[in-house]
Scaffold this motif. Structure first.
Motif, PDB file in Angstrom:
ATOM      1  N   PRO A  28       0.835  -1.215   0.000  1.00  0.00           N
ATOM      2  CA  PRO A  28       0.000   0.000   0.000  1.00  0.00           C
ATOM      3  C   PRO A  28       0.867   1.261   0.000  1.00  0.00           C
ATOM      4  N   MET A  30       0.973   5.819  -1.100  1.00  0.00           N
ATOM      5  CA  MET A  30       0.250   7.023  -1.538  1.00  0.00           C
ATOM      6  C   MET A  30       0.871   7.568  -2.827  1.00  0.00           C
ATOM      7  N   HIS A  34       9.278   6.141  -4.907  1.00  0.00           N
ATOM      8  CA  HIS A  34      10.736   6.248  -4.855  1.00  0.00           C
ATOM      9  C   HIS A  34      11.318   4.896  -4.461  1.00  0.00           C
ATOM     10  N   HIS A  37       9.686   2.788  -1.659  1.00  0.00           N
ATOM     11  CA  HIS A  37       8.528   1.988  -2.076  1.00  0.00           C
ATOM     12  C   HIS A  37       8.998   0.748  -2.854  1.00  0.00           C
ATOM     13  N   LEU A  40       9.970  -2.318  -1.036  1.00  0.00           N
ATOM     14  CA  LEU A  40       8.825  -3.135  -0.588  1.00  0.00           C
ATOM     15  C   LEU A  40       8.322  -3.992  -1.750  1.00  0.00           C
ATOM     16  N   PHE A 147       5.262  -3.099   4.547  1.00  0.00           N
ATOM     17  CA  PHE A 147       5.275  -1.732   5.054  1.00  0.00           C
ATOM     18  C   PHE A 147       6.723  -1.351   5.364  1.00  0.00           C
ATOM     19  N   GLY A 148       6.970  -0.049   5.490  1.00  0.00           N
ATOM     20  CA  GLY A 148       8.336   0.423   5.731  1.00  0.00           C
ATOM     21  C   GLY A 148       8.547   0.806   7.190  1.00  0.00           C
ATOM     22  N   ASP A 151       7.961   4.509   8.648  1.00  0.00           N
ATOM     23  CA  ASP A 151       6.773   4.908   9.414  1.00  0.00           C
ATOM     24  C   ASP A 151       6.612   3.916  10.573  1.00  0.00           C
ATOM     25  N   GLN A 154       3.269   3.521  12.421  1.00  0.00           N
ATOM     26  CA  GLN A 154       2.302   2.884  11.520  1.00  0.00           C
ATOM     27  C   GLN A 154       2.543   1.368  11.463  1.00  0.00           C
ATOM     28  N   PRO A 175      13.412  -2.410   6.017  1.00  0.00           N
ATOM     29  CA  PRO A 175      14.293  -1.332   6.507  1.00  0.00           C
ATOM     30  C   PRO A 175      14.095   0.006   5.784  1.00  0.00           C
ATOM     31  N   ILE A 176      14.547   1.061   6.441  1.00  0.00           N
ATOM     32  CA  ILE A 176      14.455   2.414   5.864  1.00  0.00           C
ATOM     33  C   ILE A 176      15.477   2.562   4.728  1.00  0.00           C
ATOM     34  N   ILE A 177      14.999   3.019   3.584  1.00  0.00           N
ATOM     35  CA  ILE A 177      15.896   3.291   2.451  1.00  0.00           C
ATOM     36  C   ILE A 177      16.228   4.785   2.458  1.00  0.00           C
ATOM     37  N   MET A 185      14.356   8.433   2.437  1.00  0.00           N
ATOM     38  CA  MET A 185      13.544   8.793   1.266  1.00  0.00           C
ATOM     39  C   MET A 185      12.101   9.011   1.674  1.00  0.00           C
TER      40      MET A 185
HETATM   41  P1  AMP Z   1       3.721   6.328   1.634  1.00  0.00           P
HETATM   42  O1  AMP Z   1       3.522   6.314   0.166  1.00  0.00           O
HETATM   43  O2  AMP Z   1       4.610   7.420   2.121  1.00  0.00           O
HETATM   44  O3  AMP Z   1       2.422   6.212   2.411  1.00  0.00           O
HETATM   45  O4  AMP Z   1       4.513   4.981   1.971  1.00  0.00           O
HETATM   46  C1  AMP Z   1       4.052   3.741   1.558  1.00  0.00           C
HETATM   47  C2  AMP Z   1       4.894   2.679   2.227  1.00  0.00           C
HETATM   48  O5  AMP Z   1       6.257   2.845   1.874  1.00  0.00           O
HETATM   49  C3  AMP Z   1       4.826   2.756   3.767  1.00  0.00           C
HETATM   50  O6  AMP Z   1       4.771   1.456   4.309  1.00  0.00           O
HETATM   51  C4  AMP Z   1       6.116   3.443   4.111  1.00  0.00           C
HETATM   52  O7  AMP Z   1       6.595   3.140   5.402  1.00  0.00           O
HETATM   53  C5  AMP Z   1       7.035   2.898   3.039  1.00  0.00           C
HETATM   54  N1  AMP Z   1       8.174   3.801   2.862  1.00  0.00           N
HETATM   55  C6  AMP Z   1       8.128   5.138   2.604  1.00  0.00           C
HETATM   56  N2  AMP Z   1       9.371   5.650   2.575  1.00  0.00           N
HETATM   57  C7  AMP Z   1      10.225   4.630   2.820  1.00  0.00           C
HETATM   58  C8  AMP Z   1      11.645   4.512   2.940  1.00  0.00           C
HETATM   59  N3  AMP Z   1      12.447   5.573   2.795  1.00  0.00           N
HETATM   60  N4  AMP Z   1      12.172   3.300   3.208  1.00  0.00           N
HETATM   61  C9  AMP Z   1      11.369   2.216   3.358  1.00  0.00           C
HETATM   62  N5  AMP Z   1      10.020   2.257   3.272  1.00  0.00           N
HETATM   63  C10 AMP Z   1       9.450   3.439   3.009  1.00  0.00           C
END
Ligand code: AMP
Length: 284
Positions: A28, A30, A34, A37, A40, A147-148, A151, A154, A175-177, A185
């Motif tokens: 999922p 928004m 990048h 996303h 994932l 999910f990332g 957040d 979340q 993990p966070i990218i 990001m």
């Molecule tokens: P968003 O489009 O911002 O709602 O994010 C959609 C999904 O991508 C969420 O599960 C976020 O946690 C994940 N996400 C957003 N940015 C990053 C990132 N830099 N690294 C890893 N996951 C991310």
């Protein structure tokens, strides 16, 4: 790649996939995609037969005065990116498709999880998130959902919802990218001016500094709090929203760093709100 905007159409696709014993991975988002996303998406492709990515800017998770109207949207670009990533389905419903009448039913999150950290200054945010994610789980019937860790709150809340409400999907938190300079990001990074972006780096700098402190044996939360604050306030355009040092499941504050302690920070750089976090393990 299939492109659906109607719940009924993706429903037919999902039913077929299930009939053919395909496993479904859901990502999922928004949109304004990048590498975060895409990490994932890759995890979903590694583990599932079919990858569905949803792109939906969910009005219900924005508070009044937040950036719903100006949130970056570029479905054409997102579609191209997902095609190149070999995604099977892009689901991009309209607001009217997801919320045809105003909802009478929401997924309510316990205040202990929802009203702290980001929820303290974003009332109703997590109710909006859980409600839309529950709808996406029901529409897409995923075996795994991705999910990332970016957040962090979340991720904790979604894992809890999937467990509490017996959704049959597994939840994977990736993990966070980060960009090369360390900035996590985010679709919202596009709001930053060059100068704001340089100042925003102090968020990553602060988290790296306290991670190192913990690795060197520091366990006192208040000293860690003060270190983060000291680094952040040295930048003139940064306003701290919160610095939280909490248990990574209950999200309740810890005085002493222990196993799986979440250090989460939200700041405003000018008008842009950014979040980042690190999970540390104190000495046991
Ligand atoms: P968003 O489009 O911002 O709602 O994010 C959609 C999904 O991508 C969420 O599960 C976020 O946690 C994940 N996400 C957003 N940015 C990053 C990132 N830099 N690294 C890893 N996951 C991310």
């Amino acid at each position: 790649m299939e492109f659906f905007t109607a719940i009924q159409d993706i429903g037919v696709y999902v039913k077929n996939a299930k009939r053919n014993c395909k496993t479904i991975g859901l990502v999922p988002t928004m949109g304004s995609l990048h590498e975060g996303h895409l990490s994932l998406v890759r995890a979903a492709a590694d583990e599932c037969d079919v990858v569905i990515v949803s792109v939906f800017v969910n009005k219900k998770q924005f508070s009044a005065g937040e950036d719903f109207d100006k949130y970056p949207r570029d479905i054409k670009r997102d579609r191209e990116i997902l095609e190149s990533a070999n995604v099977d389905v892009l689901f991009a419903p309209t607001n009217a498709e997801m919320y045809p009448d105003s909802l009478a039913t929401y997924v309510e999150v316990d205040a202990k999880l929802a009203n702290c950290l980001c929820g303290a200054t974003r009332p109703g945010h997590f109710r909006g998130v859980t409600t839309v994610v529950a709808k996406l789980f029901n529409i897409c019937q995923p075996d795994m959902s991705y999910f990332g860790q970016k957040d962090a709150q979340q991720a904790v809340i979604i894992k809890r919802m999937a467990c509490d409400l017996n959704f049959s999907t597994g939840i994977s938190v990736m993990p966070i990218i980060r960009d090369n300079d360390g900035l996590a990001m985010s679709s919202r990074n596009s709001y930053l001016s060059e100068n704001e972006r340089i100042q925003a780096l102090s968020l990553y700098k602060a988290l790296c500094a306290v991670k190192k402190m913990v690795e060197q044996g520091e366990v006192c939360s208040s000293r860690i709090f003060r270190k983060i604050k000291q680094i952040l306030i040295s930048e003139k355009d940064i306003k701290i929203d919160y610095i939280a040092i909490v248990d990574n499941e209950s999200l309740q504050p810890v005085e002493t760093i222990k196993e799986k302690t979440l250090i989460a920070v939200a700041i405003f750089v000018g008008n842009t709100r950014l979040i980042d976090n690190v999970v540390v393990d104190g000495e046991s």
